[in-house]
Design a protein around this motif. Structure first.
Motif, PDB file in Angstrom:
ATOM      1  N   GLY A  16       0.807  -1.215   0.000  1.00 23.51           N
ATOM      2  CA  GLY A  16       0.000   0.000   0.000  1.00 23.51           C
ATOM      3  C   GLY A  16       0.838   1.262   0.000  1.00 23.51           C
ATOM      4  O   GLY A  16       2.071   1.218  -0.095  1.00 23.51           O
ATOM      5  N   SER A  17       0.144   2.396   0.122  1.00 30.59           N
ATOM      6  CA  SER A  17       0.798   3.706   0.066  1.00 30.59           C
ATOM      7  C   SER A  17       0.339   4.592   1.216  1.00 30.59           C
ATOM      8  O   SER A  17      -0.769   4.434   1.731  1.00 30.59           O
ATOM      9  CB  SER A  17       0.472   4.409  -1.266  1.00 30.59           C
ATOM     10  N   ARG A  19       1.055   8.974   2.504  1.00 30.73           N
ATOM     11  CA  ARG A  19       1.770  10.228   2.300  1.00 30.73           C
ATOM     12  C   ARG A  19       1.901  10.937   3.644  1.00 30.73           C
ATOM     13  O   ARG A  19       0.902  11.234   4.304  1.00 30.73           O
ATOM     14  CB  ARG A  19       1.049  11.144   1.309  1.00 30.73           C
ATOM     15  N   ARG A  67      10.817   3.896  -4.419  1.00 30.16           N
ATOM     16  CA  ARG A  67       9.493   3.702  -3.792  1.00 30.16           C
ATOM     17  C   ARG A  67       9.011   4.964  -3.086  1.00 30.16           C
ATOM     18  O   ARG A  67       7.804   5.200  -3.015  1.00 30.16           O
ATOM     19  CB  ARG A  67       9.563   2.547  -2.793  1.00 30.16           C
ATOM     20  N   PHE A  68       9.904   5.743  -2.541  1.00 34.28           N
ATOM     21  CA  PHE A  68       9.551   6.960  -1.803  1.00 34.28           C
ATOM     22  C   PHE A  68       9.926   8.193  -2.626  1.00 34.28           C
ATOM     23  O   PHE A  68      10.919   8.185  -3.365  1.00 34.28           O
ATOM     24  CB  PHE A  68      10.292   7.022  -0.475  1.00 34.28           C
ATOM     25  N   THR A  69       9.126   9.253  -2.455  1.00 38.69           N
ATOM     26  CA  THR A  69       9.413  10.524  -3.118  1.00 38.69           C
ATOM     27  C   THR A  69       9.234  11.665  -2.123  1.00 38.69           C
ATOM     28  O   THR A  69       8.168  11.785  -1.503  1.00 38.69           O
ATOM     29  CB  THR A  69       8.482  10.756  -4.314  1.00 38.69           C
ATOM     30  N   GLN A  82       5.932  10.850  -0.058  1.00 40.60           N
ATOM     31  CA  GLN A  82       5.024   9.879  -0.670  1.00 40.60           C
ATOM     32  C   GLN A  82       5.692   8.515  -0.615  1.00 40.60           C
ATOM     33  O   GLN A  82       6.796   8.342  -1.144  1.00 40.60           O
ATOM     34  CB  GLN A  82       4.729  10.264  -2.117  1.00 40.60           C
ATOM     35  N   ASN A  84       5.267   4.558  -1.510  1.00 40.50           N
ATOM     36  CA  ASN A  84       4.548   3.557  -2.297  1.00 40.50           C
ATOM     37  C   ASN A  84       5.171   2.192  -2.110  1.00 40.50           C
ATOM     38  O   ASN A  84       6.321   2.063  -1.691  1.00 40.50           O
ATOM     39  CB  ASN A  84       4.575   3.943  -3.777  1.00 40.50           C
ATOM     40  N   ASN A  85       4.384   1.164  -2.428  1.00 37.83           N
ATOM     41  CA  ASN A  85       4.863  -0.216  -2.326  1.00 37.83           C
ATOM     42  C   ASN A  85       5.515  -0.460  -0.962  1.00 37.83           C
ATOM     43  O   ASN A  85       6.646  -0.961  -0.873  1.00 37.83           O
ATOM     44  CB  ASN A  85       5.858  -0.516  -3.454  1.00 37.83           C
TER      45      ASN A  85
END
Length: 126
Positions: A16-17, A19, A67-69, A82, A84-85
């Protein structure tokens, strides 16, 4: 007084994700770099994503690269992460931190942060 306040943590299943948000006082946005650190139970705090204030250069640890931003919105005085995964090994308390000197790489690698938020818990279930 410089202040950082994290939000957005919670429980999420693997894959999942989430933020995360870091609300900052305006002064913090003139810091050299801002970043996200995490601390898993029984482990040392590690820098996972950092951004330089001047040119938006980013740095990511190997464990989250791809995976991260990390991003920042100066109009809202907020820095985001953010994620993700997500994996169970991403579980931990995530802290926002800023440094008056250095760069994104230096903050994440050498942890020269001089201001910290209170942290937000991220729990990734398998």
């Amino acid at each position: 007084e410089v202040q950082l306040a994290e939000s957005g943590g919670g429980l999420v299943q693997a894959g999942g994700s989430l933020r995360l948000s870091c609300a900052t006082s305006r002064f913090t946005l003139v810091a050299a770099a801002i970043g996200w650190f995490r601390q898993a139970p029984g482990k040392e705090r590690e820098g996972v994503a950092c951004i330089s204030s001047s040119d938006r250069t980013t740095y990511y640890s190997d464990s989250v690269q791809g995976r991260f931003t990390i991003s920042s919105d100066n109009d809202k005085n907020t820095v985001y992460l953010q994620m993700n995964n997500l994996k169970p090994e991403d579980t931990g308390v995530y802290y926002c931190a800023s440094a008056m000197y250095g760069s994104s790489w230096y903050l994440c690698t050498w942890n020269n942060a001089d201001t910290w938020g209170q942290g937000t818990l991220v729990n990734v279930s398998s």
